[in-house]
Write a protein that holds these residues in place. Sequence first.
Motif, PDB file in Angstrom:
ATOM      1  N   MET A   1      33.096  36.149 -20.375  1.00 22.44           N
ATOM      2  CA  MET A   1      33.976  35.296 -21.176  1.00 22.44           C
ATOM      3  C   MET A   1      35.253  34.929 -20.425  1.00 22.44           C
ATOM      4  N   PHE A   2      35.633  35.723 -19.413  1.00 25.98           N
ATOM      5  CA  PHE A   2      36.874  35.458 -18.691  1.00 25.98           C
ATOM      6  C   PHE A   2      36.684  34.566 -17.466  1.00 25.98           C
ATOM      7  N   ALA A   3      35.462  34.207 -17.123  1.00 23.49           N
ATOM      8  CA  ALA A   3      35.246  33.219 -16.064  1.00 23.49           C
ATOM      9  C   ALA A   3      35.711  31.861 -16.598  1.00 23.49           C
ATOM     10  N   PRO A   4      36.482  31.099 -15.821  1.00 25.97           N
ATOM     11  CA  PRO A   4      37.112  29.902 -16.385  1.00 25.97           C
ATOM     12  C   PRO A   4      36.143  28.780 -16.750  1.00 25.97           C
ATOM     13  N   ASP A   5      35.026  28.654 -16.031  1.00 27.17           N
ATOM     14  CA  ASP A   5      34.078  27.566 -16.294  1.00 27.17           C
ATOM     15  C   ASP A   5      32.939  28.105 -17.151  1.00 27.17           C
ATOM     16  N   HIS A   6      33.043  27.912 -18.455  1.00 27.30           N
ATOM     17  CA  HIS A   6      32.071  28.492 -19.372  1.00 27.30           C
ATOM     18  C   HIS A   6      30.660  27.979 -19.133  1.00 27.30           C
ATOM     19  N   GLN A   7      30.503  26.678 -18.955  1.00 29.74           N
ATOM     20  CA  GLN A   7      29.165  26.133 -18.810  1.00 29.74           C
ATOM     21  C   GLN A   7      28.504  26.601 -17.525  1.00 29.74           C
ATOM     22  N   ARG A   8      29.270  26.638 -16.466  1.00 32.73           N
ATOM     23  CA  ARG A   8      28.711  27.097 -15.191  1.00 32.73           C
ATOM     24  C   ARG A   8      28.254  28.548 -15.297  1.00 32.73           C
ATOM     25  N   SER A   9      29.041  29.378 -15.956  1.00 32.17           N
ATOM     26  CA  SER A   9      28.662  30.777 -16.126  1.00 32.17           C
ATOM     27  C   SER A   9      27.413  30.912 -16.994  1.00 32.17           C
ATOM     28  N   ALA A  10      27.364  30.156 -18.083  1.00 28.91           N
ATOM     29  CA  ALA A  10      26.196  30.203 -18.957  1.00 28.91           C
ATOM     30  C   ALA A  10      24.940  29.750 -18.214  1.00 28.91           C
ATOM     31  N   ASP A  11      25.081  28.716 -17.401  1.00 35.56           N
ATOM     32  CA  ASP A  11      23.938  28.236 -16.615  1.00 35.56           C
ATOM     33  C   ASP A  11      23.401  29.332 -15.698  1.00 35.56           C
TER      34      ASP A  11
ATOM     35  N   VAL B   1      25.689  38.554 -29.299  1.00 39.77           N
ATOM     36  CA  VAL B   1      24.683  37.479 -29.237  1.00 39.77           C
ATOM     37  C   VAL B   1      23.519  37.933 -28.364  1.00 39.77           C
ATOM     38  N   THR B   2      22.324  37.721 -28.859  1.00 40.85           N
ATOM     39  CA  THR B   2      21.136  37.882 -28.020  1.00 40.85           C
ATOM     40  C   THR B   2      20.309  36.609 -28.087  1.00 40.85           C
ATOM     41  N   ALA B   3      19.611  36.312 -27.011  1.00 38.29           N
ATOM     42  CA  ALA B   3      18.758  35.122 -26.945  1.00 38.29           C
ATOM     43  C   ALA B   3      17.647  35.377 -25.941  1.00 38.29           C
ATOM     44  N   ARG B   4      16.570  34.662 -26.119  1.00 37.53           N
ATOM     45  CA  ARG B   4      15.416  34.793 -25.205  1.00 37.53           C
ATOM     46  C   ARG B   4      15.249  33.489 -24.426  1.00 37.53           C
TER      47      ARG B   4
ATOM     48  N   ALA C   1      25.861  26.196 -27.936  1.00 37.26           N
ATOM     49  CA  ALA C   1      25.967  24.946 -27.183  1.00 37.26           C
ATOM     50  C   ALA C   1      25.865  25.202 -25.678  1.00 37.26           C
ATOM     51  N   LEU C   2      26.473  26.287 -25.204  1.00 39.83           N
ATOM     52  CA  LEU C   2      26.417  26.610 -23.782  1.00 39.83           C
ATOM     53  C   LEU C   2      24.990  26.904 -23.327  1.00 39.83           C
ATOM     54  N   LEU C   3      24.254  27.651 -24.134  1.00 37.34           N
ATOM     55  CA  LEU C   3      22.899  28.040 -23.760  1.00 37.34           C
ATOM     56  C   LEU C   3      21.890  26.932 -24.034  1.00 37.34           C
ATOM     57  N   GLY C   4      22.147  26.143 -25.062  1.00 40.34           N
ATOM     58  CA  GLY C   4      21.322  24.972 -25.351  1.00 40.34           C
ATOM     59  C   GLY C   4      19.883  25.299 -25.680  1.00 40.34           C
TER      60      GLY C   4
ATOM     61  N   ARG D   1      17.535  25.893 -23.737  1.00 34.78           N
ATOM     62  CA  ARG D   1      16.889  26.721 -22.720  1.00 34.78           C
ATOM     63  C   ARG D   1      16.576  28.118 -23.243  1.00 34.78           C
ATOM     64  N   VAL D   2      17.040  28.418 -24.469  1.00 37.82           N
ATOM     65  CA  VAL D   2      16.789  29.724 -25.065  1.00 37.82           C
ATOM     66  C   VAL D   2      16.243  29.561 -26.476  1.00 37.82           C
ATOM     67  N   THR D   3      15.599  30.618 -26.946  1.00 35.41           N
ATOM     68  CA  THR D   3      15.093  30.662 -28.320  1.00 35.41           C
ATOM     69  C   THR D   3      15.524  31.994 -28.943  1.00 35.41           C
ATOM     70  N   ASP D   4      15.194  32.162 -30.207  1.00 32.83           N
ATOM     71  CA  ASP D   4      15.412  33.440 -30.902  1.00 32.83           C
ATOM     72  C   ASP D   4      16.861  33.923 -30.777  1.00 32.83           C
ATOM     73  N   VAL D   5      17.793  33.007 -30.964  1.00 34.82           N
ATOM     74  CA  VAL D   5      19.208  33.374 -30.868  1.00 34.82           C
ATOM     75  C   VAL D   5      19.619  34.147 -32.120  1.00 34.82           C
ATOM     76  N   THR D   6      20.241  35.282 -31.907  1.00 36.02           N
ATOM     77  CA  THR D   6      20.827  36.033 -33.019  1.00 36.02           C
ATOM     78  C   THR D   6      22.312  36.237 -32.722  1.00 36.02           C
ATOM     79  N   ALA D   7      23.110  36.258 -33.758  1.00 39.73           N
ATOM     80  CA  ALA D   7      24.551  36.464 -33.591  1.00 39.73           C
ATOM     81  C   ALA D   7      25.082  37.228 -34.801  1.00 39.73           C
ATOM     82  N   ARG D   8      25.882  38.229 -34.525  1.00 38.02           N
ATOM     83  CA  ARG D   8      26.513  38.965 -35.628  1.00 38.02           C
ATOM     84  C   ARG D   8      27.894  39.445 -35.181  1.00 38.02           C
TER      85      ARG D   8
END
Length: 279
Positions: free
Chosen positions: A125-135, A273-276, A190-193, A195-202
Amino acid sequence: MSITTDPAADRAVKARHRAIWAMGDYPEVAIELIPELGPVLVEAAGIRAGDRVLDVAAGTGNVAVPAAATGARVVASDLTPELFVAGREYAARHGVTVDWQEADAENLPYTDGSFDVVTSCVGVMFAPDHQRSADELVRVVRPGGTIGLISWTPTGFVGELFRTMKPYAPPSPPGAQPPPLWGDEDHVRALLGDRVTDVTARRQVLSTDRWATPEAWTAYWKTVYGPTMAIYRHIADNTDDVAALDADLTALAARYDRGTPGAMVLNWEYLVVTARRSA
């Protein structure tokens, strides 16, 4: 793409981030204050014996060490290798082996699909470019593999902490996004888009009663936590700003205090958050 196209500027940003996390005593924060977050993420991500696991922005191994305790093969990567000294000691105390590697979350030195599970606990989360890190998180996990993240929420105590400090901080690099956005479910989706499925968040809460008073929390936090220390160094020549930040941080802790006089309790909200990764 990076938030800057200038390689020299990008290196300067990374050097500044490394210096921030190397100052103070982040191992004290990670190992003494928030150790419970690691096992929470290990369980959420379903890490088990034999899994190839990459912990990104691993710090001192909050996730890497309990992941290794399951029998997983764990690589702990971080931009700040100074933290590995405490991390290795932490792993040794728990009798586990972790492979510690210096790496930039925005440019991981691993081939596509190298890991069964990729995690980060209040780190990427502390890397400045969120999308690049998520990729990068998506790229290095295998199809069908799991991404697991814990991040402080924007509306919780730590999110408020960063908003409180922002007026006193030096300007962020152009295009950099606030770290607590990773604690917003919609932002992470939005960052993961697709490219992932089964996203859970709590959302969950970490409670700490380490400090007796808001003043004690401020005195502690400004001497151990790198981002806060960096801001105090930035304003060190302005005594009015130093006093104002002291007052603002103390007021923040007082506002979130759920304890009794002389026995402060703070609740720090975070998002799991978890995602597959899609096949």
